[in-house]
Enzyme design. Structure first.
Site, short mmCIF file in Angstrom:
data_model
loop_
_atom_site.label_atom_id
_atom_site.label_comp_id
_atom_site.label_asym_id
_atom_site.label_seq_id
_atom_site.Cartn_x
_atom_site.Cartn_y
_atom_site.Cartn_z
N LYS A 36 31.04 -13.05 3.25
CA LYS A 36 30.52 -12.19 2.16
C LYS A 36 30.16 -10.80 2.70
O LYS A 36 30.52 -9.80 2.10
CB LYS A 36 29.27 -12.82 1.51
CG LYS A 36 29.51 -14.18 0.88
CD LYS A 36 28.27 -14.68 0.13
CE LYS A 36 27.06 -14.94 1.01
NZ LYS A 36 27.23 -16.01 2.01
N ARG A 92 20.64 -16.64 -5.11
CA ARG A 92 20.89 -17.88 -4.38
C ARG A 92 20.28 -19.08 -5.10
O ARG A 92 20.42 -20.22 -4.62
CB ARG A 92 20.27 -17.79 -2.99
CG ARG A 92 21.26 -17.42 -1.88
CD ARG A 92 20.46 -17.26 -0.61
NE ARG A 92 21.15 -17.44 0.62
CZ ARG A 92 21.58 -16.43 1.38
NH1 ARG A 92 21.49 -15.20 0.98
NH2 ARG A 92 22.11 -16.68 2.56
N ARG A 119 29.58 -15.45 15.86
CA ARG A 119 29.63 -14.06 15.38
C ARG A 119 28.52 -13.18 15.97
O ARG A 119 27.44 -13.64 16.28
CB ARG A 119 29.65 -14.01 13.85
CG ARG A 119 28.36 -14.40 13.20
CD ARG A 119 28.51 -14.43 11.68
NE ARG A 119 27.25 -14.74 11.05
CZ ARG A 119 27.06 -14.84 9.75
NH1 ARG A 119 28.07 -14.68 8.92
NH2 ARG A 119 25.87 -15.11 9.26
N ARG A 149 22.34 -12.71 15.32
CA ARG A 149 21.20 -13.05 14.48
C ARG A 149 20.49 -14.27 15.02
O ARG A 149 21.12 -15.21 15.51
CB ARG A 149 21.70 -13.34 13.06
CG ARG A 149 21.96 -12.08 12.28
CD ARG A 149 22.62 -12.34 10.98
NE ARG A 149 22.08 -13.49 10.23
CZ ARG A 149 22.46 -13.79 9.00
NH1 ARG A 149 23.38 -13.04 8.39
NH2 ARG A 149 21.95 -14.83 8.36
N ARG A 165 21.12 -24.16 6.66
CA ARG A 165 21.57 -23.11 5.73
C ARG A 165 22.68 -23.63 4.82
O ARG A 165 22.73 -23.31 3.63
CB ARG A 165 22.02 -21.88 6.52
CG ARG A 165 20.83 -21.14 7.13
CD ARG A 165 21.22 -20.19 8.24
NE ARG A 165 22.05 -19.10 7.80
CZ ARG A 165 22.77 -18.33 8.63
NH1 ARG A 165 22.74 -18.56 9.94
NH2 ARG A 165 23.48 -17.36 8.16
P1 AMP Z 1 22.00 -14.00 4.87
O1 AMP Z 1 21.97 -12.77 5.73
O2 AMP Z 1 22.46 -13.73 3.47
O3 AMP Z 1 22.74 -15.15 5.51
O4 AMP Z 1 20.48 -14.48 4.73
C1 AMP Z 1 19.71 -14.87 5.85
C2 AMP Z 1 18.51 -15.66 5.42
O5 AMP Z 1 17.66 -14.85 4.57
C3 AMP Z 1 18.81 -16.89 4.58
O6 AMP Z 1 19.12 -18.03 5.37
C4 AMP Z 1 17.50 -17.06 3.81
O7 AMP Z 1 16.49 -17.61 4.62
C5 AMP Z 1 17.10 -15.62 3.51
N1 AMP Z 1 17.67 -15.12 2.23
C6 AMP Z 1 18.61 -14.13 2.06
N2 AMP Z 1 18.88 -13.94 0.76
C7 AMP Z 1 18.09 -14.82 0.08
C8 AMP Z 1 17.93 -15.14 -1.28
N3 AMP Z 1 18.63 -14.50 -2.24
N4 AMP Z 1 17.04 -16.12 -1.61
C9 AMP Z 1 16.32 -16.78 -0.67
N5 AMP Z 1 16.45 -16.53 0.64
C10 AMP Z 1 17.32 -15.58 1.03
#
Ligand code: AMP
Length: 233
Positions: free
Chosen positions: A28, A103, A142, A176, A187
């Site tokens: 994404k 989400r 990554r 990360r 996740r």
């Molecule tokens: P991402 O970078 O999108 O993979 O997000 C990393 C982490 O941030 C996720 O595993 C969640 O813990 C938190 N996170 C990001 N976006 C959301 C969301 N829309 N709702 C809840 N937690 C989020």
């Protein structure tokens, strides 16, 4: 319609809103960055906004840190507030690609209300379709350039010169904290339990589009570009 009226109509036309759905590691972020460059839309990643909040030590960041490290979902209230503040910034008038938001169904309903208040609507919710078993390998390998954010991968995309970013020449690479095999499992679970139902949610609204996201990044990007161009035309 005379020219002035046409100009006014165009200037006040709602700006595009695109949603990217898909499990962690589906690509994404990579695809959103490519669309941002090609189409001038603004990538809006709640994961990035939360990582910034954690780094800045804000109250929201303090509350989110442990949940993110465990691979769970941060509370709807925190994420919706962060997104609302970001959407209020003027650059989003160019149109946004939401990467990692919504989400949950609560977030999706909050987004619908927010857009309705602003006279906007979702142009498309694009689901990046991938095979779960591949996701752990993708995520665990990554990393990104600390300076410009260009993405790399231990197996699939190494910089031409080891340790040096192809794009900006930066030499600091970062991974990360939550991109490790244990957290990835949580996740993926959170995705299937709480986020995957949004595929039906947007399907019911006639906004859903699906794309096979297992192949070559540039080929997927070409397909996404065509899909998005149609959705925002
Ligand atoms: P991402 O970078 O999108 O993979 O997000 C990393 C982490 O941030 C996720 O595993 C969640 O813990 C938190 N996170 C990001 N976006 C959301 C969301 N829309 N709702 C809840 N937690 C989020």
């Amino acid at each position: 319609m005379d020219t002035d009226t046409m100009t006014t109509a165009k200037a006040s036309a709602p700006s595009p809103v695109l949603i990217l759905l898909g499990p962690p590691g589906a690509g994404k972020g990579t695809q959103a960055r490519m669309l941002e460059e090609k189409l001038g839309l603004v990538q809006l990643s709640t994961g990035d906004l939360l990582r910034e909040a954690v780094a800045a030590g804000t109250d929201a960041g303090k509350a989110a840190k442990a949940v993110m490290e465990a691979g769970g979902l941060v509370s709807d209230e925190i994420v919706i507030n962060i997104l609302r503040d970001r959407l209020a910034q003027p650059d989003t008038a160019k149109g946004v690609i939401l990467d990692g938001f919504p989400r949950t169904t609560v977030q999706a309903e909050a987004l619908d209300r927010l857009l309705e208040e602003q006279g906007q609507k979702i142009n498309a919710a694009i689901s990046l379709e991938v095979d779960d078993t591949e996701m752990v390998t993708r995520i665990a390998g990554r990393y990104t350039c600390a300076a410009c954010g260009e993405g790399y991968h231990d197996l699939y995309k190494q910089p031409v010169t080891d340790g040096t970013c192809d794009k900006c020449g930066g030499t600091e690479m970062k991974r990360r904290a939550d991109d490790n095999a244990e957290t990835v499992g949580s996740r993926l679970k959170a995705y299937h339990a709480q986020t995957a139902p949004l595929i039906a949610y947007y399907g019911g609204k006639g906004a859903l589009q699906k794309i096979d996201a297992m192949g070559d990044i540039d080929q997927i990007a070409a397909g996404m570009h065509a899909m998005v161009a149609r959705a925002i035309a």
